[in-house]
Scaffold this motif. Sequence first.
Motif: not given
Length: 132
Positions: A72-75, A89-95, A97-98, A104-108
């Motif tokens: 959900l977050f990725k979408r 810059a708002e995504l820096e704290p989640l860098d 994870l983002v 990264q390739p998707p995990v099954p």
Amino acid sequence: RLCGVDYARRTLSFAKSAIRTWPTDEDQAYPADFSAVVKQIALRLTHIYAHIFHSHFSTIVALRCDHLVNELFKRFLLFVLEFDLIDRAELEPLDELVRNLLFQPPVPSRVQDDIDDRTTEPAALRAQRDAA
């Protein structure tokens, strides 16, 4: 400052109120502040996701729905970045994870495992319940 629940409630209430003012017909004009309001909603939703990942992810993992929250977050990220709704810059704290979600390739998927194990309560959740 608000607790996470109050912040989420206010954000969703704000979004709901804003959406009510938007046109429902193709020939109607959008309000002049439409873009600013959409960006504000996107920013607030980013803050909610950040709170969830920072404060509640262990519970999400215990419930074995982390793959769903991540997806959900990725979408959400792909949408807001595509339409330039938030400053990177708002995504820096989640860098980290983002980067992991987007580059990264998707995990099954573990959806089938979750369906098969639905009758078994996760040990971490059972331990949390028993401790209460």
